[in-house]
Design a protein around this motif. Structure first.
Motif, PDB file in Angstrom:
ATOM      1  N   GLY A 421       9.839   5.517   2.246  1.00  0.00           N
ATOM      2  CA  GLY A 421      10.922   5.338   1.278  1.00  0.00           C
ATOM      3  C   GLY A 421      10.796   6.194   0.046  1.00  0.00           C
ATOM      4  N   ALA A 422       9.697   6.942  -0.096  1.00  0.00           N
ATOM      5  CA  ALA A 422       9.481   7.740  -1.308  1.00  0.00           C
ATOM      6  C   ALA A 422      10.511   8.856  -1.435  1.00  0.00           C
ATOM      7  CB  ALA A 422       8.063   8.314  -1.313  1.00  0.00           C
ATOM      8  N   GLY A 423      10.951   9.411  -0.318  1.00  0.00           N
ATOM      9  CA  GLY A 423      11.945  10.483  -0.379  1.00  0.00           C
ATOM     10  C   GLY A 423      13.250  10.012  -0.981  1.00  0.00           C
ATOM     11  N   LEU A 424      13.764   8.879  -0.496  1.00  0.00           N
ATOM     12  CA  LEU A 424      15.002   8.339  -1.053  1.00  0.00           C
ATOM     13  C   LEU A 424      14.806   7.912  -2.505  1.00  0.00           C
ATOM     14  CD1 LEU A 424      16.308   6.200   1.970  1.00  0.00           C
ATOM     15  CD2 LEU A 424      17.202   8.387   1.139  1.00  0.00           C
ATOM     16  N   ALA A 425      13.647   7.369  -2.808  1.00  0.00           N
ATOM     17  CA  ALA A 425      13.373   6.958  -4.187  1.00  0.00           C
ATOM     18  C   ALA A 425      13.377   8.160  -5.124  1.00  0.00           C
ATOM     19  CB  ALA A 425      12.029   6.229  -4.259  1.00  0.00           C
ATOM     20  N   TRP A 426      12.869   9.297  -4.656  1.00  0.00           N
ATOM     21  CA  TRP A 426      12.852  10.497  -5.499  1.00  0.00           C
ATOM     22  C   TRP A 426      14.271  10.924  -5.843  1.00  0.00           C
ATOM     23  CZ3 TRP A 426      14.431  15.691  -4.817  1.00  0.00           C
ATOM     24  CH2 TRP A 426      13.970  16.569  -5.791  1.00  0.00           C
ATOM     25  N   TRP A 427      15.171  10.919  -4.874  1.00  0.00           N
ATOM     26  CA  TRP A 427      16.564  11.264  -5.164  1.00  0.00           C
ATOM     27  C   TRP A 427      17.197  10.262  -6.125  1.00  0.00           C
ATOM     28  CZ3 TRP A 427      18.772  15.725  -4.608  1.00  0.00           C
ATOM     29  CH2 TRP A 427      18.313  16.607  -3.624  1.00  0.00           C
ATOM     30  N   ALA A 428      16.852   8.986  -5.964  1.00  0.00           N
ATOM     31  CA  ALA A 428      17.425   7.961  -6.838  1.00  0.00           C
ATOM     32  C   ALA A 428      16.992   8.160  -8.287  1.00  0.00           C
ATOM     33  CB  ALA A 428      17.009   6.569  -6.352  1.00  0.00           C
ATOM     34  N   VAL A 429      15.687   8.383  -8.521  1.00  0.00           N
ATOM     35  CA  VAL A 429      15.222   8.540  -9.903  1.00  0.00           C
ATOM     36  C   VAL A 429      15.667   9.875 -10.487  1.00  0.00           C
ATOM     37  CG1 VAL A 429      13.286   6.952  -9.652  1.00  0.00           C
ATOM     38  CG2 VAL A 429      12.949   9.370  -9.118  1.00  0.00           C
ATOM     39  N   LEU A 430      15.847  10.886  -9.635  1.00  0.00           N
ATOM     40  CA  LEU A 430      16.311  12.176 -10.137  1.00  0.00           C
ATOM     41  C   LEU A 430      17.776  12.094 -10.559  1.00  0.00           C
ATOM     42  CD1 LEU A 430      15.112  14.984 -10.580  1.00  0.00           C
ATOM     43  CD2 LEU A 430      16.058  15.655  -8.360  1.00  0.00           C
ATOM     44  N   LEU A 431      18.624  11.505  -9.729  1.00  0.00           N
ATOM     45  CA  LEU A 431      20.026  11.323 -10.106  1.00  0.00           C
ATOM     46  C   LEU A 431      20.150  10.398 -11.310  1.00  0.00           C
ATOM     47  CD1 LEU A 431      21.661  10.951  -6.575  1.00  0.00           C
ATOM     48  CD2 LEU A 431      21.850  12.898  -8.131  1.00  0.00           C
ATOM     49  N   GLY A 432      19.216   9.445 -11.410  1.00  0.00           N
ATOM     50  CA  GLY A 432      19.233   8.540 -12.551  1.00  0.00           C
ATOM     51  C   GLY A 432      19.055   9.254 -13.879  1.00  0.00           C
ATOM     52  N   VAL A 433      18.393  10.402 -13.877  1.00  0.00           N
ATOM     53  CA  VAL A 433      18.219  11.175 -15.114  1.00  0.00           C
ATOM     54  C   VAL A 433      19.573  11.639 -15.647  1.00  0.00           C
ATOM     55  CG1 VAL A 433      17.261  13.293 -16.075  1.00  0.00           C
ATOM     56  CG2 VAL A 433      15.885  11.904 -14.516  1.00  0.00           C
ATOM     57  N   PHE A 434      20.408  12.182 -14.771  1.00  0.00           N
ATOM     58  CA  PHE A 434      21.748  12.627 -15.171  1.00  0.00           C
ATOM     59  C   PHE A 434      22.581  11.449 -15.674  1.00  0.00           C
ATOM     60  CE2 PHE A 434      26.230  13.066 -13.989  1.00  0.00           C
ATOM     61  CZ  PHE A 434      26.574  14.194 -14.722  1.00  0.00           C
ATOM     62  N   ILE A 435      22.522  10.340 -14.953  1.00  0.00           N
ATOM     63  CA  ILE A 435      23.317   9.167 -15.327  1.00  0.00           C
ATOM     64  C   ILE A 435      22.853   8.605 -16.664  1.00  0.00           C
ATOM     65  CG2 ILE A 435      23.866   6.802 -14.646  1.00  0.00           C
ATOM     66  CD1 ILE A 435      23.535   7.837 -11.704  1.00  0.00           C
ATOM     67  N   THR A 436      21.537   8.556 -16.860  1.00  0.00           N
ATOM     68  CA  THR A 436      20.998   8.057 -18.132  1.00  0.00           C
ATOM     69  C   THR A 436      21.481   8.896 -19.299  1.00  0.00           C
ATOM     70  OG1 THR A 436      19.007   7.224 -17.030  1.00  0.00           O
ATOM     71  CG2 THR A 436      18.879   7.543 -19.405  1.00  0.00           C
ATOM     72  N   ALA A 437      21.421  10.209 -19.171  1.00  0.00           N
ATOM     73  CA  ALA A 437      21.888  11.094 -20.245  1.00  0.00           C
ATOM     74  C   ALA A 437      23.376  10.913 -20.492  1.00  0.00           C
ATOM     75  CB  ALA A 437      21.572  12.541 -19.886  1.00  0.00           C
ATOM     76  N   LEU A 438      24.141  10.713 -19.433  1.00  0.00           N
ATOM     77  CA  LEU A 438      25.592  10.577 -19.574  1.00  0.00           C
ATOM     78  C   LEU A 438      25.963   9.313 -20.329  1.00  0.00           C
ATOM     79  CD1 LEU A 438      28.447  11.512 -19.022  1.00  0.00           C
ATOM     80  CD2 LEU A 438      28.278  10.569 -16.702  1.00  0.00           C
ATOM     81  N   TYR A 439      25.451   8.157 -19.910  1.00  0.00           N
ATOM     82  CA  TYR A 439      25.874   6.935 -20.611  1.00  0.00           C
ATOM     83  C   TYR A 439      25.233   6.822 -21.990  1.00  0.00           C
ATOM     84  CZ  TYR A 439      21.591   4.493 -18.902  1.00  0.00           C
ATOM     85  OH  TYR A 439      20.306   4.106 -18.628  1.00  0.00           O
ATOM     86  N   THR A 440      24.040   7.400 -22.179  1.00  0.00           N
ATOM     87  CA  THR A 440      23.403   7.328 -23.498  1.00  0.00           C
ATOM     88  C   THR A 440      24.179   8.137 -24.521  1.00  0.00           C
ATOM     89  OG1 THR A 440      21.225   7.038 -22.476  1.00  0.00           O
ATOM     90  CG2 THR A 440      21.270   7.744 -24.777  1.00  0.00           C
ATOM     91  N   PHE A 441      24.546   9.363 -24.171  1.00  0.00           N
ATOM     92  CA  PHE A 441      25.277  10.178 -25.144  1.00  0.00           C
ATOM     93  C   PHE A 441      26.761   9.849 -25.171  1.00  0.00           C
ATOM     94  CE2 PHE A 441      21.362  12.237 -25.771  1.00  0.00           C
ATOM     95  CZ  PHE A 441      21.454  12.810 -27.036  1.00  0.00           C
ATOM     96  N   ARG A 442      27.260   9.194 -24.175  1.00  0.00           N
ATOM     97  CA  ARG A 442      28.597   8.584 -24.297  1.00  0.00           C
ATOM     98  C   ARG A 442      28.581   7.594 -25.450  1.00  0.00           C
ATOM     99  NH1 ARG A 442      30.370   3.571 -22.092  1.00  0.00           N
ATOM    100  NH2 ARG A 442      32.650   3.424 -21.947  1.00  0.00           N
ATOM    101  N   MET A 443      27.524   6.770 -25.528  1.00  0.00           N
ATOM    102  CA  MET A 443      27.390   5.821 -26.628  1.00  0.00           C
ATOM    103  C   MET A 443      27.249   6.543 -27.967  1.00  0.00           C
ATOM    104  SD  MET A 443      24.321   3.038 -27.283  1.00  0.00           S
ATOM    105  CE  MET A 443      23.126   4.357 -27.587  1.00  0.00           C
ATOM    106  N   ILE A 444      26.390   7.567 -28.025  1.00  0.00           N
ATOM    107  CA  ILE A 444      26.177   8.294 -29.281  1.00  0.00           C
ATOM    108  C   ILE A 444      27.476   8.916 -29.771  1.00  0.00           C
ATOM    109  CG2 ILE A 444      25.052  10.318 -30.311  1.00  0.00           C
ATOM    110  CD1 ILE A 444      23.137   8.016 -30.001  1.00  0.00           C
ATOM    111  N   PHE A 445      28.210   9.580 -28.897  1.00  0.00           N
ATOM    112  CA  PHE A 445      29.438  10.259 -29.306  1.00  0.00           C
ATOM    113  C   PHE A 445      30.543   9.267 -29.661  1.00  0.00           C
ATOM    114  CE2 PHE A 445      27.821  13.864 -26.465  1.00  0.00           C
ATOM    115  CZ  PHE A 445      27.248  14.525 -27.544  1.00  0.00           C
TER     116      PHE A 445
END
Length: 652
Positions: A421-445
């Motif tokens: 399951g590590a392969g799928l987990a790697w894609w999940a945490v990698l995509l999570g980086v983009f999502i985290t930046a998006l909703y965090t700076f949505r809040m800031i802006f």
């Protein structure tokens, strides 16, 4: 040192008792003075412990304070285990709690429950310290339930609000599900090892390998797998992992200081700590590690997506906590326990910072929390803005900030893991980086940039929060920038946790990462700039700027075009409906069955009331024999004597 350890846990407890009993009879100033003094003492002494452990190399302390109970060979004690893992947790818990206590002076200054709130948060700190300092599963369970109880009181602190009562009941019930798993896991540990002391259990753990047991039917469960999954179910409840995550966003109904304390340093970190503490058990079951990994990956990705559609400023930060807890859990699943604890450590500072900054905004907005009614606050609240921006940059993993080192270490560790399951987990945490930046700076802006969208009265009275609010923000902003770079080497590659965490050589992904040479902050930074995570974070910030600053009409367009997706996210994957319409009615129906047939008919009807009725009938029969005539009594005596003699002569 035993007196020091006792003082660390008893100082906030004593303050909570004094302030709680004093209540309205105590001057408001004394409520915060006493509790801040109690937590301040704990923090100062925790620094002394950290110095002894990390600088002076003091040996691990594992001793009992007193024996609570001895029964049939089971010795139940209250004691402390002071090693690198507990020393880190003690420092984080007491520092963040101290900042929250100071901040609360400004946030709760007009609340009629001022003293009660300070008593609760001081008691909360005591419960968490008992948990992380425990040297046995009994004391861990005590601290576990203590933080659960106090969180119930704090989430429902404003008990006149129906939403607050619903939220604290939801948190209490969901955590009872997880706590049942933990309790069964502890029972299984005692059943197979004969002890609840960490040292004895971990020493006996290798002998459990290969042992099986029956749970349902004829299927054979590995004992180690069963124990670890049961323990992790407990962790899923406290650390809000899917599907036991539903209580955490609703905990926002409590005052903002407790949101910061729950999300940053106390309750939700308990599950991560539990798995790290019991690593000698988890290392013996690849199945359990895979289970942990998959649950963490699902939580990290799918809970982050929910942050994209939230308009309540506190709920955005809450869903970021859910996602980041998923990252920590993923690290545990690939045996990178040190990376999970490192992210817990850095996350505590910048998550507390973000929550307290959100609270500062709420104060200025007269307790309006909808980001659609904000905008342009940067020029009115410069300290809040810059500290919140620091917290946001740390959260998205901006190069050089604390979150960069801890989050990227997890992503790198997952990429090197061979756990299923590590392969799928790697894609999940990698995509999570983009999502985290998006909703965090949505809040800031939305909050700090653009045109003001609040009403005229609110805009005219906008101002920076008082110093008791902004001082904790500044003090938390400093470690949010620097603590990651300063502690990355020792925590990840320097063997800081060698006395507390066990990793099998074939699972040691951090050793594989160290072999690549990225063992200091500078080399890790250079490597990170060449990895996809940093650029995905930058892309998320760019998309947020385009959608909420440059072309603010675009989110509305996307919501219409992607209406089905938006509806799924807005309804939070229908987890609440699933629980309310399926599990809750089924639970109530089962409860009615037990009530009617167990309580009403069996206990009350047959045992209690039935016994009373039987005695009454027997008494009624006996009463008829009491006629008062002497010849009736003589006849009974003669008849009884004749029967007795007949039995002796003929039947015996």
């Amino acid at each position: 040192m035993e007196q020091v350890y006792l003082a660390i846990v008893l100082a906030p407890l004593l303050a909570a008792i004094v302030v709680g009993l004093g209540g309205s009879r105590m001057a408001r100033a004394w409520a915060h003075r006493l509790t801040i003094a109690g937590v301040g003492i704990s923090f100062a002494l925790s620094l002394v412990v950290a110095r002894d452990v990390f600088v002076l190399g003091a040996p691990v302390f594992d001793g009992a304070v007193y024996t609570w109970l001895v029964s049939d060979g089971l010795r139940l004690e209250i004691g402390f285990l002071i090693d690198s893992l507990s020393a880190v947790m003690m420092t984080v818990v007491t520092f963040v709690s101290l900042m929250v206590h100071i901040y609360t002076i400004g946030y709760m200054k007009d609340d009629p429950g001022y003293a009660r709130f300070f008593s609760y948060i001081s008691l909360f700190t005591f419960g968490m310290l008992m948990l992380v300092m425990a040297n046995n599963f009994l004391q861990l369970f005590f601290g576990w339930e203590a933080v659960g109880l106090v969180s119930y009181l704090l989430i429902g602190f404003w008990f006149k609000r129906p939403t607050a009562i619903a939220a604290n009941l939801k948190a209490f019930l969901v955590n009872r599900v997880g706590d049942l798993g933990l309790l069964l896991g502890i029972a299984a540990i005692f059943m197979y090892t004969g002890s609840l002391a960490y040292s004895e259990v971990f020493a006996a753990a290798p002998a459990l390998v290969g042992q099986t047991t029956h749970v349902i039917g004829d299927y054979h469960w590995q004992v180690t797998t069963l124990i670890c999954i049961l323990l992790f179910i407990g962790a899923m409840g406290k650390s809000a992992q899917v599907p036991l995550h539903v209580w955490l966003p609703d905990s926002m109904e409590g005052p903002t200081p407790i949101s910061a304390l729950i999300h940053a340093a106390t309750m939700v970190t308990a599950g991560i700590f539990l798995v790290a503490r019991t690593s000698p058990l988890f290392e013996l079951s690849v199945t359990a590690l895979t289970f942990v990994l998959v649950i963490g990956a699902v939580t990290a990705l799918f809970m982050g997506l929910l942050g994209l559609v939230q308009n309540d400023i506190k709920r955005v930060v809450a869903y970021s906590t859910l996602s980041q807890l998923g990252y920590m859990t993923v690290a545990l699943g690939v045996s990178a326990y040190a990376a999970g604890m490192f992210h817990l450590f850095t996350h505590a500072f910048f998550k507390a910072l973000l929550f307290l900054a959100a609270g500062s905004v709420i104060i200025a907005m007269h307790h309006v929390q909808d980001m659609r009614q904000m905008g342009g606050l940067r020029k009115y609240m410069p300290i809040t803005y810059w500290t919140c921006l620091i917290g946001a940059l740390a959260l998205i993993g901006f190069p050089g900030f604390s979150g960069f080192y801890s989050k990227d270490a997890i992503i790198e560790a997952v990429s090197l893991s061979g756990i299923p399951g590590a392969g799928l987990a790697w894609w999940a945490v990698l995509l999570g980086v983009f999502i985290t930046a998006l909703y965090t700076f949505r809040m800031i802006f939305m909050v700090f940039h653009g045109q003001p969208r609040m009403d005229e009265h609110t805009r005219e009275h906008l101002q920076e929060s008082p110093w008791v609010v902004t001082l904790p923000l500044v003090l938390l902003a400093v470690p949010s920038i620097f603590i990651g770079a300063l502690t990355m080497g020792p925590m990840l590659f320097g063997g800081l946790f060698d006395d507390a965490i066990s990793v099998l050589p074939q699972h040691d992904v951090l050793a594989m990462l160290a072999a690549k040479g990225y063992t200091d902050a500078w080399s890790f930074l250079i490597h990170g700039l060449q990895a996809p995570a940093v650029w995905l974070a930058a892309a998320g910030v760019l998309v947020a700027w385009v959608c909420y600053v440059w072309q603010p009409h675009l989110p509305g367009v996307f919501a219409r075009v992607l209406a089905p997706v938006y509806r799924v996210l807005d309804r939070k994957y229908w987890f609440d409906e699933l629980y309310l319409k399926l599990f809750a009615p089924a639970g109530r129906g089962l409860g009615r069955v037990f009530w009617q047939f167990g309580d009403v008919r069996l206990i009350d009807g047959f045992l209690v009331n039935g016994t009373a009725r039987a005695v009454g009938r027997l008494a009624g029969v006996a009463r008829r024999a009491q006629t008062g005539f002497l010849y009736h009594y003589a006849l009974v005596m003669i008849t009884a004597l004749a029967l007795l003699m007949g039995w002796l002569l003929f039947l015996r």
